[in-house]
Design a protein around this motif. Structure first.
Motif, short mmCIF file in Angstrom:
data_model
loop_
_atom_site.label_atom_id
_atom_site.label_comp_id
_atom_site.label_asym_id
_atom_site.label_seq_id
_atom_site.Cartn_x
_atom_site.Cartn_y
_atom_site.Cartn_z
N ILE A 193 0.85 -1.20 0.00
CA ILE A 193 0.00 0.00 0.00
C ILE A 193 0.88 1.25 0.00
N ASN A 194 1.96 1.20 0.76
CA ASN A 194 2.83 2.38 0.80
C ASN A 194 3.46 2.66 -0.56
N LEU A 195 3.77 1.59 -1.30
CA LEU A 195 4.32 1.80 -2.65
C LEU A 195 3.26 2.44 -3.56
N LEU A 196 2.04 1.94 -3.45
CA LEU A 196 0.96 2.51 -4.28
C LEU A 196 0.76 3.98 -3.92
N LYS A 197 0.87 4.26 -2.63
CA LYS A 197 0.72 5.66 -2.18
C LYS A 197 1.87 6.52 -2.68
N LYS A 198 3.07 5.97 -2.59
CA LYS A 198 4.27 6.73 -3.00
C LYS A 198 4.13 7.21 -4.44
N TYR A 199 3.50 6.39 -5.28
CA TYR A 199 3.38 6.78 -6.69
C TYR A 199 1.99 7.36 -7.01
N ASN A 200 1.32 7.79 -5.94
CA ASN A 200 0.03 8.50 -6.11
C ASN A 200 -0.99 7.73 -6.91
N LEU A 201 -0.97 6.44 -6.77
CA LEU A 201 -1.97 5.65 -7.50
C LEU A 201 -3.31 5.73 -6.77
N ASN A 202 -4.37 5.63 -7.52
CA ASN A 202 -5.71 5.77 -6.95
C ASN A 202 -6.15 4.43 -6.35
N ILE A 203 -5.84 4.26 -5.06
CA ILE A 203 -6.13 2.97 -4.40
C ILE A 203 -7.59 2.94 -3.98
N ILE A 204 -8.30 1.95 -4.47
CA ILE A 204 -9.68 1.78 -4.00
C ILE A 204 -9.68 0.51 -3.14
N PRO A 205 -9.74 0.72 -1.82
CA PRO A 205 -9.67 -0.46 -0.94
C PRO A 205 -10.91 -1.32 -1.03
N HIS A 206 -10.70 -2.62 -1.07
CA HIS A 206 -11.80 -3.58 -1.01
C HIS A 206 -11.65 -4.33 0.33
N ILE A 207 -12.74 -4.44 1.05
CA ILE A 207 -12.72 -5.24 2.29
C ILE A 207 -13.62 -6.45 2.05
N CYS A 208 -13.06 -7.63 2.21
CA CYS A 208 -13.88 -8.84 2.04
C CYS A 208 -14.38 -9.30 3.40
N VAL A 209 -15.68 -9.24 3.60
CA VAL A 209 -16.26 -9.63 4.89
C VAL A 209 -16.40 -11.15 4.93
N GLY A 210 -15.97 -11.72 6.05
CA GLY A 210 -16.18 -13.16 6.26
C GLY A 210 -15.13 -14.05 5.61
N LEU A 211 -14.00 -13.46 5.22
CA LEU A 211 -12.95 -14.31 4.62
C LEU A 211 -12.49 -15.40 5.59
N PHE A 212 -12.62 -15.12 6.88
CA PHE A 212 -12.19 -16.09 7.88
C PHE A 212 -13.29 -17.15 8.05
N TYR A 213 -13.38 -18.03 7.12
CA TYR A 213 -14.32 -19.15 7.13
C TYR A 213 -15.78 -18.70 7.23
N GLY A 214 -16.06 -17.45 6.81
CA GLY A 214 -17.44 -16.96 6.82
C GLY A 214 -17.80 -16.17 8.06
N LYS A 215 -16.88 -16.12 9.03
CA LYS A 215 -17.16 -15.41 10.29
C LYS A 215 -16.46 -14.05 10.32
N LEU A 216 -17.02 -13.15 11.10
CA LEU A 216 -16.29 -11.89 11.31
C LEU A 216 -15.03 -12.21 12.09
N HIS A 217 -13.92 -11.58 11.74
CA HIS A 217 -12.67 -11.85 12.44
C HIS A 217 -11.92 -10.55 12.65
N LYS A 218 -11.18 -10.10 11.62
CA LYS A 218 -10.42 -8.86 11.86
C LYS A 218 -10.79 -7.78 10.86
N GLU A 219 -12.04 -7.76 10.45
CA GLU A 219 -12.48 -6.73 9.51
C GLU A 219 -12.26 -5.34 10.09
N LEU A 220 -12.45 -5.22 11.42
CA LEU A 220 -12.27 -3.89 12.04
C LEU A 220 -10.81 -3.43 11.90
#
Ligand code: SF4
Length: 354
Positions: A193-220
């Motif tokens: 992410i820092n490299l993408l930021k360094k070059y001013n790229l337009n980062i659109i973050p995606h958060i995948c909910v439930g990647l941890f076997y379908g349960k909430l885990h560390k989304e926060l």
């Protein structure tokens, strides 16, 4: 433990701490959550009016896999099945031809994606000159999935003037090791992410909910990370695990609960009131689909990729006066491109009887 009323008050007045959001994510009862969703909706309307933007990528915004069906990771949750829906284009000359043809035939843009190599990178290097040439010659919007990347790739992506970098934010070592099966750690994701930021790229973050076997885990933790590193992103895309089926590993996964997905969306709405929130393309489409879409709208998304007609009918009743805008594009395009991506004709015909 806070009572629900105190918790709601803290969030409403902007005094909630991360621990409060953690407590919110643990709330279970549907009726306890209504007032939080009501607040999320109010914040959404204050910032984005009573409007929903609908994204239909279709043929005008195709997804290309530069690795075809191949992926060195073969992650537990995916087993390469997401690649099957993309157009396989394995060499740069073919990619250039395809994109030029797309541009001449009413195309809006393309998602350039693919499987990963063993380092967790989408092998884009040999395609970067083509992306640059396409950006010079056409008006196509290019959205690239990079995965982890090195400095040279980040620099060349910036030189190519790629429009969007869709990046899955994942601050969960258990997922990196056990589900992605990658010998990497959180620092590697931060460095990318820092490299993408360094070059001013337009980062659109995606958060995948439930990647941890379908349960909430560390989304926060992912939300915290976005706040720390991207501060105020213009758009955040929320996606959700599609649990694997028909395999031994399927037994470990459950489908994410639509209310859990909505709670994560609501936290994003509280923490980033001015960010456009999108319910992206990767999400379960079976029997849970309507519930996921409905709760996501209640929790404050203002963008959605291909909703059900039923969801839009429901939205009309639930949010009287709501207006819909349609775009033939990925759901992460910036406002500047909305004119170019305006949808018409058969794109919206399917929704005409709402
Ligand atoms: S989630 Fe949205 S931006 Fe990301 S690939 Fe799907 S449609 Fe495109």
């Amino acid at each position: 433990m806070n009572n629900t009323h105190t918790l709601l008050g803290k969030i409403k007045t902007g005094n909630a701490l991360w621990d409060d959001y953690l407590e919110f994510l643990k709330l279970k009862e549907d009726d306890e959550l209504d007032s939080f969703f009501h607040l999320a909706q109010k914040i959404k309307i204050q910032n984005f009016k009573n409007q929903l933007k609908i994204y239909i990528p279709n043929k005008r915004f195709p997804a290309v896999s530069v690795t075809g069906n191949e992926c060195a990771l073969n992650c537990q949750h995916c087993s390469k099945k997401y690649l099957e829906g993309m157009k396989p284009i394995l060499n740069p000359i073919e990619l250039e031809k395809f994109l030029l043809h797309l541009s001449k035939n009413n195309g809006v843009g393309a998602l350039i994606s693919g499987g990963c190599d063993e380092n967790g990178s989408v092998p884009l290097k040999s395609f970067l000159d083509v992306i640059k040439s396409i950006k010079n010659k056409t008006n196509l919007i290019i959205n690239a999935h990079t995965g982890l990347l090195d400095e040279n790739t980040a620099q060349k992506l910036a030189e190519s003037k790629v429009d969007i970098i869709s990046f899955d934010i994942n601050i969960d070592e258990e997922i990196i090791h056990n589900i992605y099966r990658l010998e990497k750690n959180i620092e590697d994701y931060k460095n990318a992410i820092n490299l993408l930021k360094k070059y001013n790229l337009n980062i659109i973050p995606h958060i995948c909910v439930g990647l941890f076997y379908g349960k909430l885990h560390k989304e926060l933790d992912s939300i915290k990370f976005i706040k720390q590193i991207l501060v105020n992103p213009s758009i955040i895309v929320l996606i959700a695990l599609i649990p694997p089926i028909n395999s031994e590993k399927a037994k470990k996964f459950v489908a994410p609960n639509p209310i859990d997905i909505a709670k994560v969306i609501a936290v994003n709405r509280f923490v980033f009131p001015k960010a456009e929130l999108s319910l992206g393309c990767m999400r379960p489409r079976g029997p849970l689909r309507f519930e996921i879409e409905k709760y996501a709208l209640m929790a404050g998304v203002n963008r959605i990729e291909i909703p059900m007609k039923k969801t839009l009918s429901w939205a009309k009743k639930r949010f009287p006066g709501i207006s819909f805008e349609f775009f033939s594009a990925c759901c992460a395009i910036s406002k500047d491109y909305e004119k170019l991506a305006e949808s018409f004709g058969k794109d919206i015909k399917r929704y005409s009887k709402i």
